[in-house]
Design a protein around this motif. Structure first.
Motif, PDB file in Angstrom:
ATOM      1  N   GLY A  51       0.800  -1.216   0.000  1.00 30.46           N
ATOM      2  CA  GLY A  51       0.000   0.000   0.000  1.00 30.46           C
ATOM      3  C   GLY A  51       0.832   1.265   0.000  1.00 30.46           C
ATOM      4  N   PHE A  52       2.175   1.101   0.083  1.00 31.26           N
ATOM      5  CA  PHE A  52       3.056   2.259   0.198  1.00 31.26           C
ATOM      6  C   PHE A  52       4.239   2.122  -0.752  1.00 31.26           C
ATOM      7  CE2 PHE A  52       0.987   1.420   4.241  1.00 31.26           C
ATOM      8  CZ  PHE A  52       0.317   2.612   4.443  1.00 31.26           C
ATOM      9  N   GLY A  53       4.739   3.281  -1.239  1.00 27.31           N
ATOM     10  CA  GLY A  53       5.831   3.237  -2.189  1.00 27.31           C
ATOM     11  C   GLY A  53       5.416   2.438  -3.418  1.00 27.31           C
ATOM     12  N   PRO A  54       6.289   1.561  -3.919  1.00 30.63           N
ATOM     13  CA  PRO A  54       5.965   0.785  -5.127  1.00 30.63           C
ATOM     14  C   PRO A  54       5.124  -0.459  -4.852  1.00 30.63           C
ATOM     15  CG  PRO A  54       8.176   0.258  -4.404  1.00 30.63           C
ATOM     16  CD  PRO A  54       7.688   1.334  -3.468  1.00 30.63           C
ATOM     17  N   ALA A  55       4.799  -0.734  -3.582  1.00 30.88           N
ATOM     18  CA  ALA A  55       4.094  -1.970  -3.230  1.00 30.88           C
ATOM     19  C   ALA A  55       2.586  -1.775  -3.339  1.00 30.88           C
ATOM     20  CB  ALA A  55       4.459  -2.396  -1.812  1.00 30.88           C
ATOM     21  N   PRO A  56       1.900  -2.611  -4.110  1.00 31.86           N
ATOM     22  CA  PRO A  56       0.436  -2.476  -4.236  1.00 31.86           C
ATOM     23  C   PRO A  56      -0.272  -2.743  -2.910  1.00 31.86           C
ATOM     24  CG  PRO A  56       1.204  -4.506  -5.271  1.00 31.86           C
ATOM     25  CD  PRO A  56       2.428  -3.717  -4.920  1.00 31.86           C
ATOM     26  N   ALA A  57      -1.415  -2.107  -2.739  1.00 30.68           N
ATOM     27  CA  ALA A  57      -2.188  -2.263  -1.506  1.00 30.68           C
ATOM     28  C   ALA A  57      -2.829  -3.640  -1.445  1.00 30.68           C
ATOM     29  CB  ALA A  57      -3.264  -1.187  -1.434  1.00 30.68           C
ATOM     30  N   PRO A  58      -3.102  -4.120  -0.238  1.00 28.39           N
ATOM     31  CA  PRO A  58      -3.862  -5.372  -0.114  1.00 28.39           C
ATOM     32  C   PRO A  58      -5.241  -5.214  -0.750  1.00 28.39           C
ATOM     33  CG  PRO A  58      -2.903  -4.707   1.997  1.00 28.39           C
ATOM     34  CD  PRO A  58      -2.740  -3.550   1.070  1.00 28.39           C
ATOM     35  N   GLU A  59      -5.829  -6.334  -1.120  1.00 32.00           N
ATOM     36  CA  GLU A  59      -7.155  -6.284  -1.735  1.00 32.00           C
ATOM     37  C   GLU A  59      -8.255  -6.119  -0.697  1.00 32.00           C
ATOM     38  OE1 GLU A  59      -7.655  -9.680  -4.208  1.00 32.00           O
ATOM     39  OE2 GLU A  59      -6.081  -9.091  -5.630  1.00 32.00           O
ATOM     40  N   THR A  60      -7.968  -6.475   0.558  1.00 34.22           N
ATOM     41  CA  THR A  60      -8.945  -6.355   1.638  1.00 34.22           C
ATOM     42  C   THR A  60      -8.330  -5.548   2.779  1.00 34.22           C
ATOM     43  OG1 THR A  60      -8.204  -8.441   2.621  1.00 34.22           O
ATOM     44  CG2 THR A  60     -10.042  -8.544   1.052  1.00 34.22           C
ATOM     45  N   VAL A  61      -9.152  -5.183   3.751  1.00 33.73           N
ATOM     46  CA  VAL A  61      -8.671  -4.399   4.889  1.00 33.73           C
ATOM     47  C   VAL A  61      -7.855  -5.302   5.812  1.00 33.73           C
ATOM     48  CG1 VAL A  61      -9.353  -3.084   6.925  1.00 33.73           C
ATOM     49  CG2 VAL A  61     -10.563  -2.749   4.763  1.00 33.73           C
ATOM     50  N   TRP A  62      -6.573  -5.034   5.893  1.00 33.32           N
ATOM     51  CA  TRP A  62      -5.672  -5.791   6.747  1.00 33.32           C
ATOM     52  C   TRP A  62      -5.540  -5.125   8.104  1.00 33.32           C
ATOM     53  CZ3 TRP A  62      -0.564  -7.647   3.967  1.00 33.32           C
ATOM     54  CH2 TRP A  62      -0.896  -8.606   3.007  1.00 33.32           C
TER      55      TRP A  62
END
Length: 249
Positions: A51-62
């Motif tokens: 979810g931050f920088g180049p990393a995609p966010a999770p698909e669900t609320v972690w």
């Protein structure tokens, strides 16, 4: 240099050689680049949390326990390692150290909201009525979101989509059991705080350190972000922890 861990599921900034001896976890709205000075000259990785920088966010609320499980998967091949956690990343580090102590050789925390010294203020009556109406379909979600934006922090207003849900979940988490687990362990720990930290107040940080049984250091004239004297102090405590580990290995 960016490297991948956990079969490509985790992205991280690589420092020095492999295997790494140190893993760093950044704060909310930040990324793995925050630790370039702290990790200079060390064999380390600074993870870009999803979810931050180049990393995609999770698909669900972690929750932070989900982040900790992913970090555990990422470091299992070369653990145990010293873990440095700032703010949100520190929440994840505490979850990791409490749940998977075999993966963590030491813990350095800074600006981590772990203890609430005061109960949150009761929302105004008008806001509580709006929540009631929204739950019953009498007030639109768009209008309710607008009211939340008015009351929310800058980080809350900046968060979009699933990250907003993750932030709300993290803010409402408690870490009493995790701190108790750390207190009952032999894990080397260092708590380093900015004197004027308002995101994770110093008084609360001191209480968290006491509950974990860890030394607590306050850096005069510094705040929440990893910069200036606070950044140097975190590096100093990390080097001290690594030296301590080498002497006792």
């Amino acid at each position: 240099m960016i490297t991948s861990l956990a079969g490509g599921r985790v992205l991280a900034e690589k420092h020095g050689a492999t295997p790494p001896r140190v893993v760093a976890l950044h704060g909310w709205g930040r990324d793995g680049g925050d630790f370039s000075t702290i990790l200079s000259g060390l064999d380390a990785v600074s993870i870009h949390l999803p979810g931050f920088g180049p990393a995609p966010a999770p698909e669900t609320v972690w929750g932070t326990e989900d982040y900790a499980e992913l970090v555990a998967e990422a470091i299992a091949a070369f653990a145990p390692v010293a873990v440095v956690g700032h703010s949100f990343g520190g929440r994840v580090a505490v979850r990791l150290a409490a749940a998977r102590p075999e993966l963590v050789a030491g813990l350095v925390l800074t600006g981590v909201p772990l203890v609430k010294l005061h109960a949150p203020a009761t929302p105004p009556l008008g806001y509580r009525i709006a929540r009631w109406a929204n739950r019953r379909g009498l007030l639109s979600d768009a209008r309710m979101d607008a009211l939340r934006d008015q009351r929310g922090s800058a980080d809350y207003r900046a968060a979009q989509g699933v990250l907003r849900g993750i932030m709300v979940r993290a803010v409402n988490e408690t870490y009493d059991d995790d701190l108790a687990a750390l207190a009952g362990s032999t894990l080397p720990m260092r708590f380093v705080w900015g004197e004027h930290d308002t995101a994770a107040p110093t008084d609360a940080g001191r209480v968290a350190a006491e509950r974990a049984g860890a030394p607590f250091r306050v850096v005069p004239g510094t705040g929440h972000l990893l910069e200036g004297d606070l950044e140097l102090a975190v590096r100093e405590e990390l080097l001290g922890l690594l030296d301590e580990r080498n002497r006792t290995a």
